[in-house]
Scaffold this motif. Structure first.
Motif, PDB file in Angstrom:
ATOM      1  N   LEU A  15      78.779   9.096  51.837  1.00 23.82           N
ATOM      2  CA  LEU A  15      77.763   8.733  50.851  1.00 23.82           C
ATOM      3  C   LEU A  15      77.424   7.259  51.012  1.00 23.82           C
ATOM      4  O   LEU A  15      78.307   6.408  50.980  1.00 23.82           O
ATOM      5  CB  LEU A  15      78.283   8.977  49.432  1.00 23.82           C
ATOM      6  N   ARG A  42      73.585  11.307  51.046  1.00 29.83           N
ATOM      7  CA  ARG A  42      74.488  11.945  52.006  1.00 29.83           C
ATOM      8  C   ARG A  42      74.172  11.444  53.408  1.00 29.83           C
ATOM      9  O   ARG A  42      73.012  11.331  53.794  1.00 29.83           O
ATOM     10  CB  ARG A  42      74.336  13.469  51.920  1.00 29.83           C
ATOM     11  N   SER A  72      73.978   7.503  42.488  1.00 24.54           N
ATOM     12  CA  SER A  72      74.341   8.634  43.343  1.00 24.54           C
ATOM     13  C   SER A  72      74.051   8.234  44.778  1.00 24.54           C
ATOM     14  O   SER A  72      73.034   7.609  45.060  1.00 24.54           O
ATOM     15  CB  SER A  72      73.566   9.888  42.960  1.00 24.54           C
ATOM     16  N   ALA A  83      82.878  11.259  46.921  1.00 28.92           N
ATOM     17  CA  ALA A  83      82.282  11.197  45.582  1.00 28.92           C
ATOM     18  C   ALA A  83      83.197  10.558  44.553  1.00 28.92           C
ATOM     19  O   ALA A  83      82.728  10.075  43.520  1.00 28.92           O
ATOM     20  CB  ALA A  83      81.876  12.597  45.124  1.00 28.92           C
ATOM     21  N   THR A 109      82.074   7.127  43.283  1.00 29.04           N
ATOM     22  CA  THR A 109      80.759   6.955  42.660  1.00 29.04           C
ATOM     23  C   THR A 109      80.774   5.936  41.521  1.00 29.04           C
ATOM     24  O   THR A 109      79.903   5.061  41.448  1.00 29.04           O
ATOM     25  CB  THR A 109      80.214   8.314  42.169  1.00 29.04           C
ATOM     26  N   PHE A 164      75.638   4.362  49.129  1.00 30.03           N
ATOM     27  CA  PHE A 164      75.197   4.084  47.764  1.00 30.03           C
ATOM     28  C   PHE A 164      74.092   3.034  47.699  1.00 30.03           C
ATOM     29  O   PHE A 164      73.644   2.680  46.612  1.00 30.03           O
ATOM     30  CB  PHE A 164      76.393   3.646  46.918  1.00 30.03           C
TER      31      PHE A 164
END
Length: 169
Positions: free
Chosen positions: A19, A6, A3, A39, A42, A21
């Motif tokens: 995002l 942010r 996940s 997202a 992901t 990672f």
């Protein structure tokens, strides 16, 4: 499951969201297509974090980015600011659909010095007349050969005679 953390990136008229990672190695900027958001990358990022540092951005009007978009040009113009603000060093640029258009245009405009481009199901926004006339050029017997030859030449210049490239010599 990976996940991302942010992150917010200031641009000329507001803030874009994204995002990060994590991971180590070369930077990779992941740019989604229309109707998606950061997202969506992901699962891809989960496979990349062992080898590189993937970061995904929410384009204007998508995901957590609250900025409105009135033209597709805003998408690619923002990418130069994103790369600079996040201090991404010659990132590999990966774009899906509209994201493919955005990463290609950002590099073509000189806003991003990418190490490589990866366009997944990309598109080009041409004028309607140009877009409808273009396919006719590729609907002839020589078209496949015209498309193969640059790959052969590039491959040969990269590794010699092209014997390891999977192309006919």
């Amino acid at each position: 499951m990976v996940s991302g953390t942010r992150t917010e990136v200031p641009v000329d008229d507001g803030v874009l969201s994204g995002l990060d990672f994590g991971g180590r190695g070369p930077d990779v900027l992941l740019v989604h297509g229309s109707g998606h958001n950061a997202a969506v990358w992901t699962d891809v990022a989960a496979h990349l974090v062992e080898h590189c540092h993937p970061v995904a951005v929410d384009l204007r009007g998508h995901g957590q980015s609250m900025l409105a978009s009135s033209t597709p040009e805003q998408y690619w113009r923002d990418l130069g600011t994103v790369v600079e603000a996040l201090r991404l060093d010659r990132p590999v640029l990966v774009g899906h659909s509209t994201g493919g258009y955005a990463v290609t245009a950002a590099v073509a405009a000189g806003l991003v010095d990418g190490a490589a481009l990866c366009v997944v199901d990309g598109m080009v926004l041409d004028e309607r007349a140009a877009a409808t006339a273009a396919p006719a050029r590729w609907q002839n017997p020589q078209a496949a050969e015209e498309l193969r030859e640059p790959s052969r030449v590039s491959c040969r210049s990269y590794i010699g005679d092209g014997s390891g490239c999977g192309v006919d010599r």
